[in-house]
Design a protein around this motif. Structure first.
Motif, mmCIF file in Angstrom:
data_model
loop_
_atom_site.group_PDB
_atom_site.id
_atom_site.type_symbol
_atom_site.label_atom_id
_atom_site.label_comp_id
_atom_site.label_asym_id
_atom_site.label_seq_id
_atom_site.Cartn_x
_atom_site.Cartn_y
_atom_site.Cartn_z
ATOM 1 N N PRO A 35 0.704 -1.180 -0.080
ATOM 2 C CA PRO A 35 0.028 -0.163 -0.108
ATOM 3 C C PRO A 35 0.878 1.189 -0.056
ATOM 4 O O PRO A 35 1.730 1.419 0.860
ATOM 5 C CB PRO A 35 -0.673 -0.224 1.346
ATOM 6 N N TYR A 36 0.662 2.391 -0.990
ATOM 7 C CA TYR A 36 1.407 3.417 -0.879
ATOM 8 C C TYR A 36 0.369 4.665 -0.399
ATOM 9 O O TYR A 36 0.840 5.676 -0.193
ATOM 10 C CB TYR A 36 1.993 3.803 -2.067
ATOM 11 N N ALA A 37 -0.872 4.336 -0.279
ATOM 12 C CA ALA A 37 -1.986 5.446 0.230
ATOM 13 C C ALA A 37 -2.763 4.484 0.977
ATOM 14 O O ALA A 37 -2.978 3.458 1.065
ATOM 15 C CB ALA A 37 -2.504 5.911 -0.882
ATOM 16 N N LYS A 63 1.943 -11.986 -2.735
ATOM 17 C CA LYS A 63 0.732 -12.046 -3.826
ATOM 18 C C LYS A 63 0.341 -10.600 -4.025
ATOM 19 O O LYS A 63 0.305 -9.636 -3.395
ATOM 20 C CB LYS A 63 -0.413 -12.844 -3.318
ATOM 21 N N GLU A 64 -0.377 -10.613 -5.512
ATOM 22 C CA GLU A 64 -1.008 -9.329 -5.853
ATOM 23 C C GLU A 64 -1.964 -8.709 -4.857
ATOM 24 O O GLU A 64 -2.911 -9.458 -4.426
ATOM 25 C CB GLU A 64 -1.449 -9.411 -7.292
ATOM 26 N N GLY A 65 -2.031 -7.406 -4.965
ATOM 27 C CA GLY A 65 -3.134 -6.564 -4.009
ATOM 28 C C GLY A 65 -4.315 -6.560 -5.048
ATOM 29 O O GLY A 65 -4.278 -6.770 -6.152
ATOM 30 N N PRO A 66 -5.415 -6.031 -4.512
ATOM 31 C CA PRO A 66 -6.516 -5.908 -5.348
ATOM 32 C C PRO A 66 -6.531 -4.895 -6.345
ATOM 33 O O PRO A 66 -5.749 -3.964 -6.158
ATOM 34 C CB PRO A 66 -7.707 -5.731 -4.114
ATOM 35 N N ALA A 67 -7.186 -4.966 -7.449
ATOM 36 C CA ALA A 67 -7.117 -3.975 -8.505
ATOM 37 C C ALA A 67 -8.062 -2.858 -7.875
ATOM 38 O O ALA A 67 -9.015 -3.140 -7.163
ATOM 39 C CB ALA A 67 -7.631 -4.414 -9.766
ATOM 40 N N CYS A 68 -8.034 -1.701 -8.351
ATOM 41 C CA CYS A 68 -9.028 -0.683 -8.135
ATOM 42 C C CYS A 68 -10.442 -1.122 -8.783
ATOM 43 O O CYS A 68 -10.224 -1.622 -9.907
ATOM 44 C CB CYS A 68 -8.767 0.764 -8.536
ATOM 45 N N PRO A 69 -11.904 -0.730 -8.269
ATOM 46 C CA PRO A 69 -12.878 -1.510 -8.939
ATOM 47 C C PRO A 69 -13.039 -0.885 -10.322
ATOM 48 O O PRO A 69 -12.924 0.290 -10.792
ATOM 49 C CB PRO A 69 -13.950 -0.675 -7.844
ATOM 50 N N SER A 70 -13.385 -1.662 -11.098
ATOM 51 C CA SER A 70 -13.807 -1.587 -12.640
ATOM 52 C C SER A 70 -14.448 -2.596 -12.977
ATOM 53 O O SER A 70 -14.675 -3.756 -12.347
ATOM 54 C CB SER A 70 -12.594 -1.256 -13.414
ATOM 55 N N VAL A 71 -15.083 -2.681 -14.261
ATOM 56 C CA VAL A 71 -15.576 -3.679 -14.977
ATOM 57 C C VAL A 71 -14.704 -4.256 -15.946
ATOM 58 O O VAL A 71 -14.026 -3.630 -16.598
ATOM 59 C CB VAL A 71 -16.878 -3.435 -15.829
ATOM 60 N N HIS A 72 -14.376 -5.759 -15.786
ATOM 61 C CA HIS A 72 -13.460 -6.569 -16.674
ATOM 62 C C HIS A 72 -13.847 -6.091 -18.092
ATOM 63 O O HIS A 72 -14.676 -6.232 -18.693
ATOM 64 C CB HIS A 72 -13.540 -7.948 -16.298
ATOM 65 N N ASP A 83 -10.629 -1.377 -0.909
ATOM 66 C CA ASP A 83 -9.891 -1.410 0.119
ATOM 67 C C ASP A 83 -8.494 -1.960 -0.077
ATOM 68 O O ASP A 83 -8.094 -3.079 -0.737
ATOM 69 C CB ASP A 83 -10.544 -2.719 1.326
ATOM 70 N N ASN A 84 -7.566 -1.039 0.224
ATOM 71 C CA ASN A 84 -6.011 -1.357 -0.393
ATOM 72 C C ASN A 84 -5.842 -1.531 -1.819
ATOM 73 O O ASN A 84 -4.831 -2.247 -2.209
ATOM 74 C CB ASN A 84 -5.486 -2.694 0.130
ATOM 75 N N CYS A 85 -6.604 -0.762 -2.503
ATOM 76 C CA CYS A 85 -6.424 -0.792 -4.041
ATOM 77 C C CYS A 85 -5.282 -0.079 -4.533
ATOM 78 O O CYS A 85 -4.979 -0.179 -5.784
ATOM 79 C CB CYS A 85 -7.692 -0.441 -4.984
ATOM 80 N N LEU A 86 -4.958 0.932 -3.532
ATOM 81 C CA LEU A 86 -3.901 1.859 -4.001
ATOM 82 C C LEU A 86 -2.573 1.259 -3.493
ATOM 83 O O LEU A 86 -2.109 1.539 -2.587
ATOM 84 C CB LEU A 86 -4.180 3.300 -3.244
ATOM 85 N N ASN A 87 -2.133 0.159 -4.282
ATOM 86 C CA ASN A 87 -0.810 -0.593 -4.211
ATOM 87 C C ASN A 87 -0.104 -0.646 -5.276
ATOM 88 O O ASN A 87 -0.624 -0.347 -6.408
ATOM 89 C CB ASN A 87 -1.518 -2.105 -3.496
ATOM 90 N N LEU A 88 1.018 -1.127 -4.907
ATOM 91 C CA LEU A 88 2.352 -1.118 -5.932
ATOM 92 C C LEU A 88 3.191 -2.384 -5.972
ATOM 93 O O LEU A 88 3.155 -2.921 -4.748
ATOM 94 C CB LEU A 88 2.950 0.192 -5.979
ATOM 95 N N ASN A 89 3.470 -2.805 -6.838
ATOM 96 C CA ASN A 89 4.567 -3.888 -6.879
ATOM 97 C C ASN A 89 5.961 -3.468 -7.201
ATOM 98 O O ASN A 89 6.118 -2.626 -8.109
ATOM 99 C CB ASN A 89 4.095 -5.100 -8.024
ATOM 100 N N VAL A 90 6.818 -4.070 -6.510
ATOM 101 C CA VAL A 90 8.240 -3.619 -6.946
ATOM 102 C C VAL A 90 9.007 -5.113 -7.043
ATOM 103 O O VAL A 90 9.170 -6.029 -6.589
ATOM 104 C CB VAL A 90 9.105 -3.414 -5.521
ATOM 105 N N LEU A 136 11.695 -2.088 -11.447
ATOM 106 C CA LEU A 136 10.655 -2.115 -11.914
ATOM 107 C C LEU A 136 9.363 -1.920 -10.912
ATOM 108 O O LEU A 136 9.160 -2.673 -9.835
ATOM 109 C CB LEU A 136 10.002 -3.273 -12.874
ATOM 110 N N VAL A 137 8.718 -0.794 -10.870
ATOM 111 C CA VAL A 137 7.521 -0.506 -10.017
ATOM 112 C C VAL A 137 6.180 -0.319 -10.934
ATOM 113 O O VAL A 137 6.312 0.404 -11.831
ATOM 114 C CB VAL A 137 7.666 0.675 -9.263
ATOM 115 N N THR A 138 5.202 -1.187 -10.575
ATOM 116 C CA THR A 138 4.080 -1.080 -11.279
ATOM 117 C C THR A 138 2.748 -0.623 -10.355
ATOM 118 O O THR A 138 2.875 -1.181 -9.190
ATOM 119 C CB THR A 138 3.586 -2.537 -12.001
ATOM 120 N N ILE A 139 2.103 0.236 -10.677
ATOM 121 C CA ILE A 139 1.079 0.778 -9.798
ATOM 122 C C ILE A 139 -0.393 0.683 -10.387
ATOM 123 O O ILE A 139 -0.649 0.578 -11.369
ATOM 124 C CB ILE A 139 1.479 2.383 -9.375
ATOM 125 N N ASN A 140 -1.217 0.934 -9.394
ATOM 126 C CA ASN A 140 -2.662 1.049 -9.402
ATOM 127 C C ASN A 140 -2.935 2.335 -9.169
ATOM 128 O O ASN A 140 -2.328 2.901 -8.103
ATOM 129 C CB ASN A 140 -3.290 0.039 -8.340
#
Length: 567
Positions: A35-37, A63-72, A83-90, A136-140
């Motif tokens: 979580p970054y926020a 494991k990956e955190g949740p995506a921010c809400p959307s429709v696939h 909840d915790n969708c504002l996350n990133l991967n390193v 590499l950092v990938t963010i939501n």
């Protein structure tokens, strides 16, 4: 082969990561779902993000955190949660050691029309980029109504651009914490594609992002793209909320109490067609001036004035951006309008009288040689230009006047079996093709995989040349459909070149530096005034001049002619 490791993070706490393998089978370290926020829930929904709080114990980063809400985008079901969708991967090649130089950092901002997408490894796996010595950092970031609703009453603190402010918060996290992973906070490259590319361009224009990055790569999108503009107020959503309420404070209260799924239903019921002259309802807006505003002037004004964050830039598009339209139409069930009034970019169309609009429509028909019964295929060049190509071209023209840093232009033209956007979009039975490719990836190896792949490529494809919007992504990231890379294939060669160019830029400010670019066999020349050198990324790398020159000149002349009429 996976093993868990404990990583001692910064003041936030301990993070547990895992070992994974790149496409060559070489191990790297993965830390996901960080979580970054704070979770943007309750009274924080729709508002600017707040910094993440410290956690107790050990954070599970395996494991990956949740995506921010959307429709696939393909299957149309609801994904993610707030909840915790504002996350990133390193992702790092090795754990940091004393005495080892800090490594360049690359921060990826995903696309999806500000409405879809996430930092998931299904789309943006690190298997290719992590072969180079970068972090590499990938963010939501928040999407759609959650990230881009904008209220007029500034006292309600929903002034728009929450999704872009999420990106700023993620970059602040990188600045403060990436050194714990061995990353250099003074050498950060931000890159993105489509809405991610437009986001990266907006970051160069925002005072909130000043000093948070040092280079940008803008792929197939810009702040001047006609779809990269949202609307203010709530008039467009009131009827879909089924309310006559006009008080924004009461509407905000209603929206903050709604379940996620209900909000997404409202969002998906609002028309959101990808047409140059059609307003995107949930997207970036110009905010009222304040110290917390992400952007408070029109992007074009900022570019003209030079009042923005000046850094080295790579910018470009694919050779046939709009080839992806057919796939979107099939998967989203959209009908495409070919009323050429709606093919006039919105910023220009709003300035035209009815007579001038008719003049421009006639010019479009004549230049693109459109038949009376316009079909989708006959308009690929038109849609490529007015949605992607010319916005990037205009942006380059402004930057070359006001930015003294090098600007590198490219066109991605390579056509191969891993051009997945084009393959899915132009398949005669796109859902069958995608499903077989998906199942083949799940099977892994053996007879069943080979049979599924054979079926996937037996459905037949429209014969349209060029690389589609997003095709280059399969050569930067290991995605769900691209896990099997054939050694010494043209696809692997293209992947290695693209990865080398992008990471060279992150390391050296130059994609073909003297000492490290020699194996690419070419020198990438930056653009100059009136000399738009560009790198054509095809089966081979070639330096050329003025991409899409006649088409860009057509639109340049249109803008010049009708802008002068206003002066």
């Amino acid at each position: 082969m996976q093993a868990n490791y404990i990583f001692i993070g910064p003041s936030l706490g301990k993070i547990e990561g895992k070992l994974a393998s790149n496409y060559l089978g070489v191990e790297y370290y993965s830390f996901q779902g960080i979580p970054y926020a704070r979770a943007p829930v309750g009274n924080l929904r729709f508002k600017a993000p707040l910094p993440a709080e410290a956690w107790n114990g050990v954070l599970d980063g395996t494991k990956e955190g949740p995506a921010c809400p959307s429709v696939h985008v393909l299957f149309r079901w609801v994904i993610g949660n707030e909840d915790n969708c504002l996350n990133l991967n390193v992702y790092i090649k090795e754990l940091p050691k004393n005495g080892v130089p800090l490594k360049p950092v690359m921060v990826w901002v995903h696309g999806g029309g500000f409405t879809y997408g996430s930092n998931s490894t299904e789309l943006y796996g690190p298997e290719y980029l992590i072969t180079e010595d970068v972090i590499l950092v990938t963010i939501n970031y928040r999407l759609g109504i959650f990230g881009f609703i904008c209220l007029e009453d500034e006292h309600l603190e929903v002034t728009g651009n929450a999704g872009l402010k999420d990106q700023v918060m993620a970059l602040k996290w990188v600045r403060e914490n990436i050194i714990s992973f061995g990353g250099d906070p003074d050498n950060v490259t931000v890159f993105g594609q489509s809405a991610g590319g437009a986001s990266v361009h907006f970051l160069t224009l925002s005072p909130l992002a000043k000093g948070l990055f040092h280079k940008v790569i803008i792929q197939s999108g810009s702040a001047l793209s006609p779809w990269a503009s949202g609307v203010r107020g709530v008039k467009h959503i009131r009827e879909y909320m089924k309310t006559e309420e006009n008080d924004e404070s009461k509407i905000l209260s209603m929206l903050q109490k709604m379940p996620t799924k209900e909000l997404l239903t409202i969002q998906t019921n609002i028309p959101n067609m990808i047409i140059a002259g059609f307003q995107r309802f949930f997207g970036p807006v110009v905010e009222k001036p304040s110290k917390d505003a992400f952007i408070s002037e029109e992007p074009e004004h900022l570019l003209k004035s030079g009042n923005y964050n000046k850094v080295p830039i790579i910018i470009g598009t694919t050779s046939n951006e709009a080839a992806f339209h057919r796939g979107i139409r099939v998967f989203e069930g959209l009908r495409w309008s070919f009323d050429c009034k709606l093919e006039i970019p919105l910023d220009l169309r709003k300035k035209l009288s009815e007579k001038e609009e008719a003049e421009v429509v006639k010019k479009i028909h004549n230049f693109y040689k459109l038949p009376e019964d316009v079909c989708e295929e006959s308009s690929f060049e038109l849609k490529s230009d007015n949605l992607f190509v010319h916005g990037c071209h205009r942006s380059m023209n402004y930057h070359i006047e006001t930015n003294n840093n090098p600007i590198f232009c490219y066109k991605f033209s390579f056509e191969g079996r891993m051009n997945h956007t084009k393959n899915v979009s132009l398949a005669h039975f796109p859902k069958t093709h995608f499903l077989c490719m998906y199942l083949a990836t799940m099977v892994g190896t053996g007879f069943m995989r080979d049979m599924l792949m054979k079926i996937a490529y037996s459905v037949g494809f429209e014969k349209i040349s060029g690389s589609a919007h997003g095709d280059e992504l399969s050569y930067l990231f290991g995605c769900l459909l691209s896990r099997q890379m054939k050694p010494n294939s043209s696809e692997e060669k293209t992947m290695k070149r693209l990865v080398k160019l992008w990471t060279n830029f992150a390391k050296h400010n130059n994609p073909t530096p003297e000492n490290n670019g020699g194996d690419l066999g070419i020198k990438w020349i930056p653009i100059e005034k009136n000399k738009h050198h560009y790198l054509d990324i095809e089966t081979e790398l070639t330096m050329k001049m003025n991409p899409f020159s006649e088409r860009n000149k057509f639109w340049n002349d249109i803008y010049d002619e009708y802008s002068k009429k206003r002066n």
